[in-house]
Design a protein around this motif. Structure first.
Motif, PDB file in Angstrom:
ATOM      1  N   MET A  71      -3.669 -15.590  33.132  1.00 19.30           N
ATOM      2  CA  MET A  71      -2.384 -15.901  32.506  1.00 19.30           C
ATOM      3  C   MET A  71      -2.428 -15.494  31.027  1.00 19.30           C
ATOM      4  SD  MET A  71      -0.182 -19.407  32.555  1.00 19.30           S
ATOM      5  CE  MET A  71      -0.956 -20.399  31.317  1.00 19.30           C
ATOM      6  N   ILE A  72      -1.347 -14.995  30.557  1.00 14.13           N
ATOM      7  CA  ILE A  72      -1.212 -14.578  29.160  1.00 14.13           C
ATOM      8  C   ILE A  72      -0.121 -15.451  28.544  1.00 14.13           C
ATOM      9  CG2 ILE A  72      -0.586 -12.692  27.630  1.00 14.13           C
ATOM     10  CD1 ILE A  72      -1.621 -10.788  29.835  1.00 14.13           C
ATOM     11  N   GLU A  73      -0.541 -16.402  27.711  1.00 14.12           N
ATOM     12  CA  GLU A  73       0.414 -17.332  27.117  1.00 14.12           C
ATOM     13  C   GLU A  73       0.670 -16.972  25.657  1.00 14.12           C
ATOM     14  OE1 GLU A  73       3.089 -20.475  26.641  1.00 14.12           O
ATOM     15  OE2 GLU A  73       2.262 -19.674  28.493  1.00 14.12           O
ATOM     16  N   LEU A  74       1.890 -16.557  25.389  1.00 18.45           N
ATOM     17  CA  LEU A  74       2.304 -16.282  24.011  1.00 18.45           C
ATOM     18  C   LEU A  74       2.607 -17.604  23.327  1.00 18.45           C
ATOM     19  CD1 LEU A  74       4.561 -13.441  25.183  1.00 18.45           C
ATOM     20  CD2 LEU A  74       2.831 -13.104  23.426  1.00 18.45           C
ATOM     21  N   LYS A  75       2.094 -17.759  22.107  1.00 15.99           N
ATOM     22  CA  LYS A  75       2.280 -18.996  21.355  1.00 15.99           C
ATOM     23  C   LYS A  75       2.876 -18.647  19.994  1.00 15.99           C
ATOM     24  CE  LYS A  75      -1.812 -20.766  23.649  1.00 15.99           C
ATOM     25  NZ  LYS A  75      -3.214 -21.131  23.500  1.00 15.99           N
ATOM     26  N   TYR A 135      -5.331  -3.015  24.024  1.00 12.99           N
ATOM     27  CA  TYR A 135      -6.034  -3.408  25.246  1.00 12.99           C
ATOM     28  C   TYR A 135      -5.127  -3.057  26.417  1.00 12.99           C
ATOM     29  CZ  TYR A 135      -9.422  -5.959  22.438  1.00 12.99           C
ATOM     30  OH  TYR A 135     -10.412  -6.290  21.540  1.00 12.99           O
ATOM     31  N   ASN A 136      -5.489  -2.020  27.155  1.00 13.16           N
ATOM     32  CA  ASN A 136      -4.635  -1.515  28.229  1.00 13.16           C
ATOM     33  C   ASN A 136      -4.406  -2.538  29.338  1.00 13.16           C
ATOM     34  OD1 ASN A 136      -4.392   0.950  26.930  1.00 13.16           O
ATOM     35  ND2 ASN A 136      -6.086   1.873  28.075  1.00 13.16           N
ATOM     36  N   GLU A 137      -5.471  -3.178  29.804  1.00 14.37           N
ATOM     37  CA  GLU A 137      -5.333  -4.104  30.932  1.00 14.37           C
ATOM     38  C   GLU A 137      -4.399  -5.259  30.602  1.00 14.37           C
ATOM     39  OE1 GLU A 137      -8.168  -6.994  33.608  1.00 14.37           O
ATOM     40  OE2 GLU A 137      -9.027  -5.123  32.861  1.00 14.37           O
ATOM     41  N   LEU A 138      -4.442  -5.723  29.367  1.00 14.63           N
ATOM     42  CA  LEU A 138      -3.590  -6.834  28.948  1.00 14.63           C
ATOM     43  C   LEU A 138      -2.222  -6.370  28.444  1.00 14.63           C
ATOM     44  CD1 LEU A 138      -6.311  -8.894  27.086  1.00 14.63           C
ATOM     45  CD2 LEU A 138      -5.263  -9.443  29.297  1.00 14.63           C
ATOM     46  N   LYS A 139      -2.045  -5.032  28.356  1.00 16.47           N
ATOM     47  CA  LYS A 139      -0.812  -4.450  27.804  1.00 16.47           C
ATOM     48  C   LYS A 139      -0.469  -5.132  26.477  1.00 16.47           C
ATOM     49  CE  LYS A 139       0.974  -2.710  32.091  1.00 16.47           C
ATOM     50  NZ  LYS A 139       2.052  -2.611  33.018  1.00 16.47           N
ATOM     51  N   MET A 140      -1.477  -5.116  25.598  1.00 18.15           N
ATOM     52  CA  MET A 140      -1.391  -5.845  24.344  1.00 18.15           C
ATOM     53  C   MET A 140      -1.807  -4.936  23.191  1.00 18.15           C
ATOM     54  SD  MET A 140      -3.455  -9.380  23.565  1.00 18.15           S
ATOM     55  CE  MET A 140      -5.100  -8.695  23.765  1.00 18.15           C
ATOM     56  N   ARG A 141      -1.049  -5.043  22.116  1.00 18.29           N
ATOM     57  CA  ARG A 141      -1.349  -4.306  20.889  1.00 18.29           C
ATOM     58  C   ARG A 141      -1.488  -5.317  19.756  1.00 18.29           C
ATOM     59  NH1 ARG A 141       1.927   0.524  17.798  1.00 18.29           N
ATOM     60  NH2 ARG A 141       1.463  -0.259  15.718  1.00 18.29           N
ATOM     61  N   LEU A 142      -2.589  -5.223  19.029  1.00 21.04           N
ATOM     62  CA  LEU A 142      -2.872  -6.154  17.937  1.00 21.04           C
ATOM     63  C   LEU A 142      -2.865  -5.408  16.615  1.00 21.04           C
ATOM     64  CD1 LEU A 142      -5.940  -7.959  19.559  1.00 21.04           C
ATOM     65  CD2 LEU A 142      -3.523  -8.534  19.794  1.00 21.04           C
ATOM     66  N   THR A 143      -2.317  -6.037  15.586  1.00 18.02           N
ATOM     67  CA  THR A 143      -2.309  -5.445  14.252  1.00 18.02           C
ATOM     68  C   THR A 143      -3.071  -6.348  13.295  1.00 18.02           C
ATOM     69  OG1 THR A 143      -0.154  -4.426  14.659  1.00 18.02           O
ATOM     70  CG2 THR A 143      -0.855  -4.604  12.365  1.00 18.02           C
ATOM     71  N   PHE A 144      -4.061  -5.744  12.629  1.00 15.07           N
ATOM     72  CA  PHE A 144      -4.837  -6.420  11.591  1.00 15.07           C
ATOM     73  C   PHE A 144      -4.327  -5.882  10.260  1.00 15.07           C
ATOM     74  CE2 PHE A 144      -7.408  -6.231  15.389  1.00 15.07           C
ATOM     75  CZ  PHE A 144      -7.968  -7.504  15.477  1.00 15.07           C
ATOM     76  N   LEU A 153      -5.740 -10.689  11.792  1.00 13.50           N
ATOM     77  CA  LEU A 153      -4.770 -10.488  12.861  1.00 13.50           C
ATOM     78  C   LEU A 153      -3.445 -11.116  12.445  1.00 13.50           C
ATOM     79  CD1 LEU A 153      -3.992  -9.665  15.773  1.00 13.50           C
ATOM     80  CD2 LEU A 153      -4.871 -11.902  16.506  1.00 13.50           C
ATOM     81  N   GLY A 154      -2.406 -10.278  12.387  1.00 15.60           N
ATOM     82  CA  GLY A 154      -1.119 -10.771  11.933  1.00 15.60           C
ATOM     83  C   GLY A 154       0.046 -10.496  12.857  1.00 15.60           C
ATOM     84  N   TYR A 155      -0.191  -9.654  13.890  1.00 14.03           N
ATOM     85  CA  TYR A 155       0.933  -9.264  14.733  1.00 14.03           C
ATOM     86  C   TYR A 155       0.435  -8.918  16.128  1.00 14.03           C
ATOM     87  CZ  TYR A 155       5.766  -7.644  15.142  1.00 14.03           C
ATOM     88  OH  TYR A 155       7.094  -7.524  15.462  1.00 14.03           O
ATOM     89  N   ILE A 156       1.173  -9.344  17.141  1.00 15.10           N
ATOM     90  CA  ILE A 156       0.812  -9.091  18.532  1.00 15.10           C
ATOM     91  C   ILE A 156       2.045  -8.585  19.269  1.00 15.10           C
ATOM     92  CG2 ILE A 156       0.036 -10.122  20.710  1.00 15.10           C
ATOM     93  CD1 ILE A 156      -1.378 -12.299  18.974  1.00 15.10           C
ATOM     94  N   ILE A 157       1.864  -7.509  20.032  1.00 14.85           N
ATOM     95  CA  ILE A 157       2.911  -6.999  20.916  1.00 14.85           C
ATOM     96  C   ILE A 157       2.366  -7.060  22.337  1.00 14.85           C
ATOM     97  CG2 ILE A 157       4.324  -5.012  21.570  1.00 14.85           C
ATOM     98  CD1 ILE A 157       4.082  -4.034  18.672  1.00 14.85           C
ATOM     99  N   CYS A 158       3.141  -7.599  23.255  1.00 16.03           N
ATOM    100  CA  CYS A 158       2.687  -7.727  24.640  1.00 16.03           C
ATOM    101  C   CYS A 158       3.807  -7.327  25.593  1.00 16.03           C
ATOM    102  CB  CYS A 158       2.258  -9.161  24.921  1.00 16.03           C
ATOM    103  SG  CYS A 158       1.595  -9.414  26.576  1.00 16.03           S
ATOM    104  N   SER A 159       3.442  -6.543  26.602  1.00 13.61           N
ATOM    105  CA  SER A 159       4.424  -6.172  27.626  1.00 13.61           C
ATOM    106  C   SER A 159       3.868  -6.408  29.034  1.00 13.61           C
ATOM    107  CB  SER A 159       4.841  -4.707  27.457  1.00 13.61           C
ATOM    108  OG  SER A 159       3.725  -3.856  27.600  1.00 13.61           O
ATOM    109  N   HIS A 160       2.856  -7.265  29.147  1.00 13.85           N
ATOM    110  CA  HIS A 160       2.247  -7.553  30.453  1.00 13.85           C
ATOM    111  C   HIS A 160       3.216  -8.376  31.305  1.00 13.85           C
ATOM    112  CE1 HIS A 160      -0.596  -8.801  33.489  1.00 13.85           C
ATOM    113  NE2 HIS A 160      -1.448  -7.918  32.998  1.00 13.85           N
ATOM    114  N   SER A 161       3.334  -8.031  32.568  1.00 18.86           N
ATOM    115  CA  SER A 161       4.284  -8.721  33.453  1.00 18.86           C
ATOM    116  C   SER A 161       3.945 -10.195  33.650  1.00 18.86           C
ATOM    117  CB  SER A 161       4.362  -8.015  34.807  1.00 18.86           C
ATOM    118  OG  SER A 161       3.091  -8.014  35.429  1.00 18.86           O
ATOM    119  N   ASP A 162       2.702 -10.590  33.410  1.00 22.28           N
ATOM    120  CA  ASP A 162       2.308 -11.994  33.542  1.00 22.28           C
ATOM    121  C   ASP A 162       2.470 -12.791  32.250  1.00 22.28           C
ATOM    122  OD1 ASP A 162       1.645 -11.588  36.192  1.00 22.28           O
ATOM    123  OD2 ASP A 162      -0.482 -11.269  35.792  1.00 22.28           O
ATOM    124  N   ALA A 163       2.979 -12.175  31.209  1.00 21.75           N
ATOM    125  CA  ALA A 163       3.131 -12.878  29.933  1.00 21.75           C
ATOM    126  C   ALA A 163       4.076 -14.064  30.101  1.00 21.75           C
ATOM    127  CB  ALA A 163       3.656 -11.930  28.865  1.00 21.75           C
TER     128      ALA A 163
END
Length: 146
Positions: free
Chosen positions: A1-5, A44-53, A61-71
């Motif tokens: 599970m990918i939980e955005l907070k 991170y391809n598997e998580l469909k996640m992009r992190l910005t430092f 770490l200041g920014y997160i982009i996520c497009s994973h269908s389980d988000a």
């Protein structure tokens, strides 16, 4: 599970972490590069996640982009839903006002207080962006305490 907070991060990732902290949780990224502003980007391809430092914040770490269908957000799956479907969920958490900006077929719904953006195409959320929030005029509210 990918939980955005919102205002905190994603799963165990907390805004304010350094690269070594993220690497200890998720290992090497599939891709890393610097953007035009000198920030470090990890993908991170598997998580469909992009992190910005952020370069100007000692590469925290200041920014997160996520497009994973389980988000999920507040326990609810988000990707593929319409903005109308998730608005009652957001409203219960006090996230009510959005700036709406359209580009071609994409529409962004941005809530500055929680620094969250829902990107919508074809009436479905395709991507969620969350960022660290500013608690004072020029200071981020880092959730990770090193």
């Amino acid at each position: 599970m990918i939980e955005l907070k919102p205002t905190f991060g994603l799963n165990q990732l907390l805004f304010g972490m350094k690269e070594k902290d993220v690497k200890s949780l998720y290992g090497q990224p599939n891709l890393n590069f610097k953007d035009d502003e000198g920030n470090i980007i990890w993908v991170y391809n598997e998580l469909k996640m992009r992190l910005t430092f952020y370069e100007e914040e000692d590469f925290r770490l200041g920014y997160i982009i996520c497009s994973h269908s389980d988000a999920t957000l507040f326990g609810n799956q988000i990707i593929g839903k319409s903005i109308e479907e998730i608005q009652p969920i957001l409203s219960k958490k006090g996230i009510n006002s959005f700036e709406k900006e359209a580009f071609d077929i994409q529409t962004n719904f941005f809530n500055e207080e929680n620094w969250i953006i829902f990107q919508v195409e074809f009436d479905e959320i395709i991507k969620i962006e969350i960022g660290a929030v500013v608690k004072n005029l020029d200071e981020f509210d880092w959730k990770f305490k090193a």
